[in-house]
Design a protein around this motif. Structure first.
Motif, PDB file in Angstrom:
ATOM      1  N   PRO A 184       0.716  -1.260  -0.062  1.00  0.00           N
ATOM      2  CA  PRO A 184      -0.093   0.065   0.168  1.00  0.00           C
ATOM      3  C   PRO A 184       0.846   1.098   0.039  1.00  0.00           C
ATOM      4  CG  PRO A 184      -0.061  -1.150   2.151  1.00  0.00           C
ATOM      5  CD  PRO A 184       0.582  -1.883   1.187  1.00  0.00           C
ATOM      6  N   GLY A 185       2.036   1.151   0.388  1.00  0.00           N
ATOM      7  CA  GLY A 185       2.923   2.473   0.308  1.00  0.00           C
ATOM      8  C   GLY A 185       3.651   2.877  -1.052  1.00  0.00           C
TER       9      GLY A 185
ATOM     10  N   THR B   6      -3.554  14.235  -6.161  1.00  0.00           N
ATOM     11  CA  THR B   6      -4.581  13.165  -6.074  1.00  0.00           C
ATOM     12  C   THR B   6      -4.044  12.043  -5.462  1.00  0.00           C
ATOM     13  OG1 THR B   6      -6.057  14.209  -7.964  1.00  0.00           O
ATOM     14  CG2 THR B   6      -6.298  11.757  -7.398  1.00  0.00           C
ATOM     15  N   LEU B   7      -2.783  11.591  -6.076  1.00  0.00           N
ATOM     16  CA  LEU B   7      -2.292  10.286  -5.363  1.00  0.00           C
ATOM     17  C   LEU B   7      -1.955  10.574  -3.973  1.00  0.00           C
ATOM     18  CD1 LEU B   7       0.332   9.770  -8.543  1.00  0.00           C
ATOM     19  CD2 LEU B   7      -1.844   8.623  -7.994  1.00  0.00           C
TER      20      LEU B   7
ATOM     21  N   PRO C  43       1.481   7.622  -1.146  1.00  0.00           N
ATOM     22  CA  PRO C  43       2.704   6.600  -1.223  1.00  0.00           C
ATOM     23  C   PRO C  43       3.873   7.272  -0.908  1.00  0.00           C
ATOM     24  CG  PRO C  43       2.155   7.864  -3.418  1.00  0.00           C
ATOM     25  CD  PRO C  43       1.252   8.432  -2.215  1.00  0.00           C
ATOM     26  N   HIS C  44       4.946   6.438  -0.623  1.00  0.00           N
ATOM     27  CA  HIS C  44       6.331   6.738  -0.331  1.00  0.00           C
ATOM     28  C   HIS C  44       7.263   6.474  -1.594  1.00  0.00           C
ATOM     29  CE1 HIS C  44       7.544   2.517   0.247  1.00  0.00           C
ATOM     30  NE2 HIS C  44       6.460   2.389   1.031  1.00  0.00           N
TER      31      HIS C  44
ATOM     32  N   LYS D  37      10.950  17.477  -4.233  1.00  0.00           N
ATOM     33  CA  LYS D  37       9.999  18.374  -4.008  1.00  0.00           C
ATOM     34  C   LYS D  37       8.766  17.866  -3.359  1.00  0.00           C
ATOM     35  CE  LYS D  37       6.477  21.280  -6.740  1.00  0.00           C
ATOM     36  NZ  LYS D  37       5.841  21.590  -7.852  1.00  0.00           N
ATOM     37  N   ASN D  38       8.434  16.507  -3.631  1.00  0.00           N
ATOM     38  CA  ASN D  38       7.116  16.075  -3.226  1.00  0.00           C
ATOM     39  C   ASN D  38       7.716  14.819  -2.043  1.00  0.00           C
ATOM     40  OD1 ASN D  38       5.158  17.272  -5.020  1.00  0.00           O
ATOM     41  ND2 ASN D  38       6.357  16.300  -6.510  1.00  0.00           N
ATOM     42  N   SER D  39       8.761  14.639  -1.785  1.00  0.00           N
ATOM     43  CA  SER D  39       9.196  13.535  -1.036  1.00  0.00           C
ATOM     44  C   SER D  39       8.601  12.237  -1.189  1.00  0.00           C
ATOM     45  CB  SER D  39       8.408  14.019   0.567  1.00  0.00           C
ATOM     46  OG  SER D  39       8.855  15.475   0.829  1.00  0.00           O
TER      47      SER D  39
END
Length: 235
Positions: free
Chosen positions: A19-20, A97-98, A104-105, A134-136
């Motif tokens: 799930p990650g 949205t994601l 998620p990682h 930017k989005n880690s």
């Protein structure tokens, strides 16, 4: 090539069971010629149409992002060019949205190693490294080997779209967008975006700048062109 395909299959399996991790299948569809054209010269309404393409009114390009685990399709249309910047801009637009739905990682991207999204395309890798930081989020690129792009899940969505508008006169951009919005894929209607921004081909980094990018990514030994990890570095 079997080793590459086995690697892609394995990383896809891991992504879909974790799930990650969210797997995204990404690809461009063949160029759509906008005009009064129809296979055989007729459409489903019996109206006469041109049986040759001649000069189209415009050329419409379509890039898709598909989430295989949930069967969600996202379509990005443009009259410009689908470049490395276009592709990552589409990913940037989808990211909120994601993040909200899945947080998620890691993103696993299934691609076909075309000229604009190749792991050797300096601007594409530059934009993805920037996106990651930017989005880690970490990114794993899993490219299908030559002659295996048909296994990329988004290709099945393109087949469904062709069935949906088969027999229609694709003579207006607005009509094409409308038909795309009414298509269904396993209960989902695509989220359709028309991108008005103009994209320039040929944007690239110098060799020195690309080397800085190479120092921030990991290429899987033996299949360096086809499997690349972009880790997120936290401070």
């Amino acid at each position: 090539m079997n080793f590459i395909f086995d690697y892609v299959h394995n990383i896809n399996r891991i992504a879909d069971s974790n799930p990650g991790i969210i797997r995204l299948s990404m690809d461009a569809k063949a160029v759509i010629k906008v005009g009064p054209f129809s296979r055989g010269g007729y459409n489903r309404y019996g109206l006469r149409a041109c049986d040759h393409d001649f000069q189209p009114d415009t050329l419409l390009k379509l890039f898709g992002i598909f989430i295989p685990a949930t069967d969600e399709p996202f379509f990005y249309f443009t009259e410009s060019h689908i470049t490395a910047d276009f592709i990552v801009d589409a990913l940037e637009q989808l990211w909120p949205t994601l993040k909200e739905k899945y947080d998620p990682h890691t993103l696993v991207l299934n691609l076909d190693n075309g000229p604009e999204n190749s792991s050797r395309r300096s601007q594409f890798m530059n934009r993805l490294v920037t996106f990651s930081q930017k989005n880690s989020v970490s990114i794993s690129l899993a490219y299908y080997p030559p002659y295996h792009s048909k296994y990329n899940p988004v290709e099945r969505v393109w087949g469904r779209l062709e069935q949906h508008w088969n027999g229609e006169l694709l003579d207006k951009v607005e009509k094409i967008l409308g038909l795309a919005r009414t298509m269904t894929w396993k209960g989902w209607r695509p989220v359709v975006t028309f991108v008005e921004k103009t994209y320039k081909k040929g944007v690239s980094l110098t060799k020195q700048a690309m080397q800085i990018i190479e120092n921030q990514i990991f290429r899987i030994k033996g299949i360096e062109q086809w499997a690349v990890d972009i880790p997120f570095y936290s401070d």
